[in-house]
Design a protein around this motif. Structure first.
Motif, PDB file in Angstrom:
ATOM      1  N   LYS A 237       0.862  -1.181   0.000  1.00 27.00           N
ATOM      2  CA  LYS A 237       0.000   0.000   0.000  1.00 27.00           C
ATOM      3  C   LYS A 237       0.893   1.223   0.000  1.00 27.00           C
ATOM      4  O   LYS A 237       1.698   1.414   0.922  1.00 27.00           O
TER       5      LYS A 237
ATOM      6  N   THR B  26       0.883   5.321   0.000  1.00 32.62           N
ATOM      7  CA  THR B  26       0.073   6.521   0.173  1.00 32.62           C
ATOM      8  C   THR B  26       0.848   7.682  -0.423  1.00 32.62           C
ATOM      9  O   THR B  26       1.977   7.975  -0.012  1.00 32.62           O
TER      10      THR B  26
ATOM     11  N   ARG C  61      -1.119  11.353  -6.470  1.00 33.49           N
ATOM     12  CA  ARG C  61      -1.356   9.951  -6.834  1.00 33.49           C
ATOM     13  C   ARG C  61      -1.224   9.699  -8.327  1.00 33.49           C
ATOM     14  O   ARG C  61      -0.594   8.715  -8.729  1.00 33.49           O
TER      15      ARG C  61
ATOM     16  N   SER D 108      -7.111   3.046  -5.088  1.00 30.99           N
ATOM     17  CA  SER D 108      -8.210   2.836  -4.162  1.00 30.99           C
ATOM     18  C   SER D 108      -9.436   3.615  -4.609  1.00 30.99           C
ATOM     19  O   SER D 108      -9.332   4.745  -5.083  1.00 30.99           O
TER      20      SER D 108
ATOM     21  N   ASP E  62     -10.047   5.844  -0.975  1.00 31.01           N
ATOM     22  CA  ASP E  62      -9.013   6.724  -0.420  1.00 31.01           C
ATOM     23  C   ASP E  62      -8.288   7.387  -1.587  1.00 31.01           C
ATOM     24  O   ASP E  62      -7.572   6.723  -2.348  1.00 31.01           O
TER      25      ASP E  62
ATOM     26  N   ASP F 299      -5.725   9.062  -1.987  1.00 25.52           N
ATOM     27  CA  ASP F 299      -4.259   9.077  -2.027  1.00 25.52           C
ATOM     28  C   ASP F 299      -3.648   7.678  -2.099  1.00 25.52           C
ATOM     29  O   ASP F 299      -2.423   7.553  -2.219  1.00 25.52           O
ATOM     30  N   ALA F 300      -4.471   6.634  -1.996  1.00 25.12           N
ATOM     31  CA  ALA F 300      -3.911   5.286  -1.846  1.00 25.12           C
ATOM     32  C   ALA F 300      -3.796   4.527  -3.162  1.00 25.12           C
ATOM     33  O   ALA F 300      -4.657   4.594  -4.033  1.00 25.12           O
TER      34      ALA F 300
END
Lengths: 100, 100
Positions: free
Chosen positions: A9, A11, A17, A45, A48, A50-51
């Motif tokens: 993962k 971030t 992103r 994601s 989310d 930023d993920a």
């Protein structure tokens, strides 16, 4: 089964992103010739903003370790670092299912 | 790309991971005939003795939603429930990479 799976993962820093994904997509091209890499899929994601989740399947743990010595891979890690706020690696043993 | 990826982290009750994995492996056989399911891989965590991660790739989100109406799938969920201490679903959009 000796296969090795890694989830990561990442971030990104807020607003970064897209840029990070572009870099990862570019770097994944260098894996096409790497035999031990069965897949390396980049996911964003839904919930989310930023993920990013990366799913990797390797023929064995050694193939994964070797990839981290590859110069192209190291160069991408270097370029990606300023975009990344956090990394959460998850080491897994695939045990079965469809498509393995 | 309309593909849909779902990661699910299942935490088994202590000592129940093996039993839960057997059940999931059995249930994954019913996915072999399900066209929208491109892969469904069951992984056990290397670092957390109770954790299982499932990686699913579907042709689209609807195929995934439809699978949850399948009677065989629902029967397995019912049998698995007493073994599960926690579920953490992660919804993803695959954006590219090797093996997609």
């Amino acid at each position: 089964m000796n296969k090795f799976t890694m989830f990561g993962k990442l971030t990104a820093h807020p607003g970064k992103r897209e840029e990070l994904i572009s870099l990862l997509l570019e770097s994944s091209l260098s894996l096409n010739d790497m035999e031990g890499c069965e897949f390396y899929i980049i996911n964003e994601s839904v919930d989310d903003p930023d993920a990013i989740w990366i799913t990797e399947l390797w023929s064995d743990a050694q193939a994964h370790a070797d990839s981290l010595k590859n110069e192209e891979v190291l160069a991408v890690i270097q370029r990606a670092r300023p975009l990344i706020a956090g990394i959460e690696p998850i080491r897994l043993r695939p045990v079965g299912g469809k498509g393995l």
